[in-house]
Write a protein that holds these residues in place. Structure first.
Motif, PDB file in Angstrom:
ATOM      1  N   PRO A 158      30.662 -10.347 -60.763  1.00 11.38           N
ATOM      2  CA  PRO A 158      30.207 -11.236 -59.768  1.00 11.38           C
ATOM      3  C   PRO A 158      30.455 -12.713 -60.715  1.00 11.38           C
ATOM      4  O   PRO A 158      30.333 -12.595 -61.964  1.00 11.38           O
ATOM      5  CB  PRO A 158      28.717 -11.233 -59.478  1.00 11.38           C
ATOM      6  CG  PRO A 158      28.354 -10.461 -60.717  1.00 11.38           C
ATOM      7  CD  PRO A 158      29.454  -9.393 -61.315  1.00 11.38           C
ATOM      8  N   SER A 208      26.892 -16.960 -58.766  1.00 15.05           N
ATOM      9  CA  SER A 208      26.334 -15.824 -58.007  1.00 15.05           C
ATOM     10  C   SER A 208      24.868 -15.689 -58.561  1.00 15.05           C
ATOM     11  O   SER A 208      24.206 -14.754 -57.889  1.00 15.05           O
ATOM     12  CB  SER A 208      26.962 -14.736 -57.872  1.00 15.05           C
ATOM     13  OG  SER A 208      28.311 -14.988 -57.060  1.00 15.05           O
ATOM     14  N   THR A 249      28.693 -12.456 -52.548  1.00 14.23           N
ATOM     15  CA  THR A 249      28.988 -12.615 -53.959  1.00 14.23           C
ATOM     16  C   THR A 249      30.513 -11.960 -53.894  1.00 14.23           C
ATOM     17  O   THR A 249      31.158 -12.257 -54.804  1.00 14.23           O
ATOM     18  CB  THR A 249      28.185 -11.865 -54.875  1.00 14.23           C
ATOM     19  OG1 THR A 249      27.982 -10.443 -54.286  1.00 14.23           O
ATOM     20  CG2 THR A 249      26.565 -12.566 -54.847  1.00 14.23           C
TER      21      THR A 249
END
Length: 305
Positions: A73, A77, A196
């Motif tokens: 990610p 995020s 995400t």
């Protein structure tokens, strides 16, 4: 493999559930759970979750794994992940408290099988507990539910994929008392994965939530009782934390999507032929594979899987 997603996804989970039921029938001493619970649990997790996932991805063909969003990610995020985790903890605790009150304590605790052992374990054992009972389940379950199943139902529609993956996540745990909790957590993890664009983000949050359940869940009720906090005030505190967490998470997610729009980044999740949430969900729920899956769940619960 050309099987439709609304058939293939339930068949995958049906395979996992049947493997889980089979393992539940075998005595613990045969599986080695009484002598070496760590190694035995790892092997069982791989057999029940990893092997069906690997087989399914192989049947789907080359390039399928790349559609599962198994990527790191982005740093942006992090805030979303933190507040989704807080929402899972506070909202999940609120659901558990409510269900327990309605069932006169019959629901029990998610952590009842780990809490006493974790409290009396050495640091080395605690590391094993985190690895085997928190991290590994988070990885394997997220690959199945927010990886494969979410991807399969994405062909029907985003709303349907979030709903169906959450329902199937709840059913996979064979616990009617905790059904609302698992559905709630599945819902948040599915939304997190979409927001995400990373199933790894869901793995991280899931693992941290598992750690909370194993080591800290029981302390919430104990603190409220020790400080003589009334049930109503306890619920108000949990609800306030949940509402704030949900608001911040929603704001951050909307900011992410505004950024996508501002930078002309296309959505990867819009199906070519969108049926609509109700039509897509009805077709998914009424598919023969999902009906069989539901029947297996009901039978397993009734016979005390």
């Amino acid at each position: 493999m050309k099987i439709k997603s609304i058939i293939a996804a339930p068949l995958l989970l049906l395979t996992i559930m049947l493997l889980s039921i089979t393992v539940g029938i075998i005595p613990k001493e045969v599986l080695g759970l009484d002598t070496n619970p760590y190694l035995s649990t790892v092997i069982l997790q791989l057999i029940i979750f990893a092997l069906p996932a690997l087989f399914f991805c192989t049947l789907r063909g080359s390039g399928y794994v790349s559609s599962l969003r198994i990527r790191v990610p982005s740093p942006s995020s992090a805030l979303i992940m933190i507040f989704v985790l807080l929402l899972m903890i506070s909202g999940g605790s609120l659901i558990e408290y409510t269900v327990s009150a309605l069932s006169n304590g019959g629901a029990g605790s998610q952590s009842i099988e780990y809490a006493a052992f974790a409290a009396s374990s050495s640091l080395f054992d605690k590391m094993y507990i985190i690895l085997v009972f928190a991290l590994l389940p988070a990885i394997t379950e997220e690959i199945i539910f927010r990886g494969i199943i979410l991807t399969e139902y994405s062909a029907v529609g985003i709303g349907c994929s979030v709903f169906m993956s959450s329902v199937m996540f709840a059913l996979s745990h064979f616990n009617p008392y905790h059904l609302p909790l698992y559905f709630f957590c599945g819902l948040l993890l599915a939304v997190l994965t979409y927001a995400t664009r990373s199933v790894t983000a869901a793995m991280i949050v899931h693992a941290l939530y598992n750690i909370f359940i194993i080591f800290f869940e029981n302390y919430i009720v104990h603190i409220s009782e020790k400080q003589n906090i009334s049930g109503i005030l306890f619920v108000i505190i949990l609800a306030a934390v949940a509402i704030i967490s949900a608001a911040v998470a929603a704001f951050e997610i909307s900011a992410v999507y505004r950024g996508y729009a501002r930078n002309n980044i296309p959505s990867d999740y819009v199906p070519k032929k969108k049926k609509g949430f109700f039509a897509g969900t009805a077709a998914s729920v009424l598919s023969p594979a999902f009906i069989i899956l539901t029947v297996v769940y009901i039978i397993a619960v009734l016979i005390g899987k």
